[in-house]
Write a protein that holds these residues in place. Structure first.
Motif, PDB file in Angstrom:
ATOM      1  N   LEU A 189     -49.752  54.342  36.998  1.00 33.28           N
ATOM      2  CA  LEU A 189     -49.948  52.889  37.101  1.00 33.28           C
ATOM      3  C   LEU A 189     -51.337  52.478  36.614  1.00 33.28           C
ATOM      4  O   LEU A 189     -51.494  51.448  35.972  1.00 33.28           O
ATOM      5  N   LYS A 190     -52.333  53.302  36.896  1.00 35.50           N
ATOM      6  CA  LYS A 190     -53.689  52.984  36.413  1.00 35.50           C
ATOM      7  C   LYS A 190     -53.740  53.071  34.883  1.00 35.50           C
ATOM      8  O   LYS A 190     -54.331  52.228  34.216  1.00 35.50           O
ATOM      9  N   THR A 191     -53.085  54.081  34.324  1.00 34.86           N
ATOM     10  CA  THR A 191     -53.025  54.192  32.859  1.00 34.86           C
ATOM     11  C   THR A 191     -52.326  52.968  32.266  1.00 34.86           C
ATOM     12  O   THR A 191     -52.771  52.408  31.258  1.00 34.86           O
ATOM     13  N   PHE A 192     -51.269  52.525  32.930  1.00 33.05           N
ATOM     14  CA  PHE A 192     -50.544  51.327  32.467  1.00 33.05           C
ATOM     15  C   PHE A 192     -51.467  50.102  32.515  1.00 33.05           C
ATOM     16  O   PHE A 192     -51.455  49.258  31.621  1.00 33.05           O
ATOM     17  N   MET A 193     -52.307  50.013  33.541  1.00 31.63           N
ATOM     18  CA  MET A 193     -53.210  48.872  33.673  1.00 31.63           C
ATOM     19  C   MET A 193     -54.227  48.802  32.550  1.00 31.63           C
ATOM     20  O   MET A 193     -54.627  47.722  32.136  1.00 31.63           O
ATOM     21  N   VAL A 194     -54.676  49.970  32.096  1.00 34.43           N
ATOM     22  CA  VAL A 194     -55.687  49.947  31.030  1.00 34.43           C
ATOM     23  C   VAL A 194     -55.068  50.067  29.629  1.00 34.43           C
ATOM     24  O   VAL A 194     -55.782  50.014  28.641  1.00 34.43           O
ATOM     25  N   ASN A 195     -53.751  50.209  29.568  1.00 32.75           N
ATOM     26  CA  ASN A 195     -53.051  50.290  28.272  1.00 32.75           C
ATOM     27  C   ASN A 195     -51.773  49.451  28.316  1.00 32.75           C
ATOM     28  O   ASN A 195     -50.688  49.972  28.103  1.00 32.75           O
ATOM     29  N   THR A 196     -51.918  48.155  28.607  1.00 31.17           N
ATOM     30  CA  THR A 196     -50.701  47.363  28.801  1.00 31.17           C
ATOM     31  C   THR A 196     -49.870  47.225  27.534  1.00 31.17           C
ATOM     32  O   THR A 196     -48.699  46.883  27.588  1.00 31.17           O
ATOM     33  N   HIS A 197     -50.516  47.492  26.380  1.00 28.21           N
ATOM     34  CA  HIS A 197     -49.762  47.416  25.133  1.00 28.21           C
ATOM     35  C   HIS A 197     -48.817  48.608  25.006  1.00 28.21           C
ATOM     36  O   HIS A 197     -47.905  48.604  24.204  1.00 28.21           O
ATOM     37  N   LYS A 198     -49.068  49.637  25.806  1.00 30.71           N
ATOM     38  CA  LYS A 198     -48.235  50.846  25.711  1.00 30.71           C
ATOM     39  C   LYS A 198     -46.959  50.677  26.523  1.00 30.71           C
ATOM     40  O   LYS A 198     -46.908  49.958  27.507  1.00 30.71           O
ATOM     41  N   ASP A 199     -45.969  51.401  26.111  1.00 30.86           N
ATOM     42  CA  ASP A 199     -44.690  51.421  26.778  1.00 30.86           C
ATOM     43  C   ASP A 199     -44.793  52.286  28.041  1.00 30.86           C
ATOM     44  O   ASP A 199     -45.378  53.368  27.995  1.00 30.86           O
ATOM     45  N   LEU A 200     -44.211  51.828  29.144  1.00 29.89           N
ATOM     46  CA  LEU A 200     -44.288  52.628  30.373  1.00 29.89           C
ATOM     47  C   LEU A 200     -43.603  53.994  30.192  1.00 29.89           C
ATOM     48  O   LEU A 200     -44.131  55.019  30.631  1.00 29.89           O
ATOM     49  N   ASP A 201     -42.459  54.008  29.499  1.00 29.35           N
ATOM     50  CA  ASP A 201     -41.753  55.283  29.259  1.00 29.35           C
ATOM     51  C   ASP A 201     -42.669  56.258  28.521  1.00 29.35           C
ATOM     52  O   ASP A 201     -42.686  57.456  28.792  1.00 29.35           O
ATOM     53  N   ASN A 202     -43.399  55.688  27.574  1.00 31.51           N
ATOM     54  CA  ASN A 202     -44.307  56.494  26.774  1.00 31.51           C
ATOM     55  C   ASN A 202     -45.412  57.080  27.657  1.00 31.51           C
ATOM     56  O   ASN A 202     -45.741  58.266  27.567  1.00 31.51           O
ATOM     57  N   ILE A 203     -45.950  56.261  28.548  1.00 35.18           N
ATOM     58  CA  ILE A 203     -47.005  56.736  29.456  1.00 35.18           C
ATOM     59  C   ILE A 203     -46.460  57.843  30.371  1.00 35.18           C
ATOM     60  O   ILE A 203     -47.113  58.872  30.576  1.00 35.18           O
ATOM     61  N   VAL A 204     -45.256  57.630  30.887  1.00 38.14           N
ATOM     62  CA  VAL A 204     -44.661  58.635  31.773  1.00 38.14           C
ATOM     63  C   VAL A 204     -44.544  59.987  31.059  1.00 38.14           C
ATOM     64  O   VAL A 204     -44.719  61.041  31.666  1.00 38.14           O
ATOM     65  N   SER A 205     -44.299  59.947  29.749  1.00 36.51           N
ATOM     66  CA  SER A 205     -44.127  61.201  29.000  1.00 36.51           C
ATOM     67  C   SER A 205     -45.429  62.000  28.896  1.00 36.51           C
ATOM     68  O   SER A 205     -45.414  63.168  28.525  1.00 36.51           O
ATOM     69  N   TYR A 206     -46.572  61.386  29.235  1.00 38.53           N
ATOM     70  CA  TYR A 206     -47.840  62.134  29.267  1.00 38.53           C
ATOM     71  C   TYR A 206     -47.942  63.019  30.504  1.00 38.53           C
ATOM     72  O   TYR A 206     -48.888  63.780  30.653  1.00 38.53           O
ATOM     73  N   TYR A 207     -47.003  62.848  31.425  1.00 36.37           N
ATOM     74  CA  TYR A 207     -47.060  63.586  32.695  1.00 36.37           C
ATOM     75  C   TYR A 207     -45.785  64.422  32.865  1.00 36.37           C
ATOM     76  O   TYR A 207     -44.954  64.136  33.712  1.00 36.37           O
ATOM     77  N   PRO A 208     -45.630  65.451  32.015  1.00 35.04           N
ATOM     78  CA  PRO A 208     -44.389  66.228  32.046  1.00 35.04           C
ATOM     79  C   PRO A 208     -44.300  67.148  33.264  1.00 35.04           C
ATOM     80  O   PRO A 208     -45.319  67.609  33.784  1.00 35.04           O
ATOM     81  N   LEU A 209     -43.078  67.376  33.697  1.00 28.70           N
ATOM     82  CA  LEU A 209     -42.825  68.314  34.787  1.00 28.70           C
ATOM     83  C   LEU A 209     -42.873  69.735  34.230  1.00 28.70           C
ATOM     84  O   LEU A 209     -42.183  70.063  33.275  1.00 28.70           O
ATOM     85  N   MET A 210     -43.704  70.575  34.834  1.00 25.15           N
ATOM     86  CA  MET A 210     -43.819  71.964  34.409  1.00 25.15           C
ATOM     87  C   MET A 210     -43.188  72.836  35.480  1.00 25.15           C
ATOM     88  O   MET A 210     -43.589  72.776  36.631  1.00 25.15           O
TER      89      MET A 210
END
Ligand code: GSH
Length: 290
Positions: A87-108
């Protein structure tokens, strides 16, 4: 309404938090949402049946569901630190897609030394920023923020259970409170109070040795608090003149035990109170919303 009307830079969206009221990870998530003035709805989960999250493969709380206005699909965010980072990343990158941001945090999915499956979300303590626009100064501050957020999850939070369930009397006190404020049925309440407190009193001893707390578990809590205060130093907050995500994490985790003896002892035996009250005020007044 549940629409997000905060003045932080976020598109209109509905945020739903699935929680146990007194779970430290849920309190941490709420501290973040409140500080930034992000409106959210709460669904209180029954800790025994977990019926309210029956639809989810991930079986812990907190879980956050984000529904963006005008979009059909929902985003499910699991784990307090992941929720906060996304959510913080979304706040500082509102032009970015939320799905795209979520993909930066992959499940390992990996294995530990005993071959047991370990599921971890990568980058969980990192807010993603545009490296080109990031100053050296901010780069340094960001690393410190990550370090302390990690410290909260790996160390500080583990000081709580051994302390609040230290003796049978304290475990009963904690469960008396927890079962009264959380989503238990009347019979469950009674069973959870006496059964749960006995179980947690036992588990607390195991956690004490697992996380290598001192014999007097309060001492380990005070040590952790003093380590934190040393990090804050002469600043108002770890983040400087304003709380950063590490301040919100330490405050949020501690707010989960505000009504217990452990908290009172902590305030009496360390110099935490001024920082705690300052951070609480910032959270309660949504100071991060402007
Ligand atoms: N790393 C997770 C986070 O930060 O959100 C931990 C969440 C967690 O352990 N939640 C507990 C839970 O849901 C409640 S305090 N436990 C249920 C279970 O483990 O089955």
């Amino acid at each position: 309404t549940a629409q997000c009307q905060s003045s932080v830079d976020l598109p209109p969206m509905k945020v739903t938090l699935y929680q146990y009221l007194t779970c430290p990870f849920c309190c941490k998530t709420r501290a973040f949402l409140e500080y930034y003035g992000i409106d959210f709805q709460v669904v209180e989960v029954n800790p025994l049946s977990r019926r309210e999250i029956g639809w989810s493969d991930y079986k812990k709380v907190p879980i956050v569901i984000v529904e963006l206005d005008g979009k059909d699909d929902k985003q499910q965010l699991n784990d307090s630190s992941v929720i906060i980072s996304i959510l913080k990343t979304f706040m500082v990158n509102t032009h970015k897609d939320l799905d795209n941001i979520v993909s930066y945090y992959p499940l390992m999915v990996t294995q530990d030394a005993n071959g047991k499956e370990v599921r971890e979300i990568a980058n969980k303590h990192w807010v993603m920023v545009d490296l080109e626009t990031m100053s050296e100064e901010y780069g340094k501050r960001r690393r410190a923020e990550v370090k302390w957020r990690k410290w909260v999850d790996d160390h500080f939070v583990h000081m709580l259970a051994p302390n609040i369930y230290r003796s049978q009397a304290e475990a009963l006190q904690a469960f008396d409170y927890i079962t009264n404020v959380q989503n238990f049925g009347p019979w469950e309440k009674w069973a959870a109070k006496y059964g749960g407190s006995a179980i947690m009193w036992t588990i607390a001893k195991r956690l004490k040795s697992k996380y290598q707390l001192k014999d007097d578990v309060r001492e380990s809590l005070y040590d952790a608090a003093n380590e934190w205060l040393k990090g804050v130093g002469k600043k108002k907050f770890m983040g400087g003149s304003q709380p950063n995500l590490a301040d919100l994490a330490v405050y949020g985790v501690l707010s989960s035990i505000e009504d217990f003896d452990t908290f009172r002892d902590l305030m009496e035996n360390t110099k935490m109170r001024p920082w705690y009250e300052r951070t609480k005020k910032a959270v309660k007044t949504h100071a991060g919303a402007n």
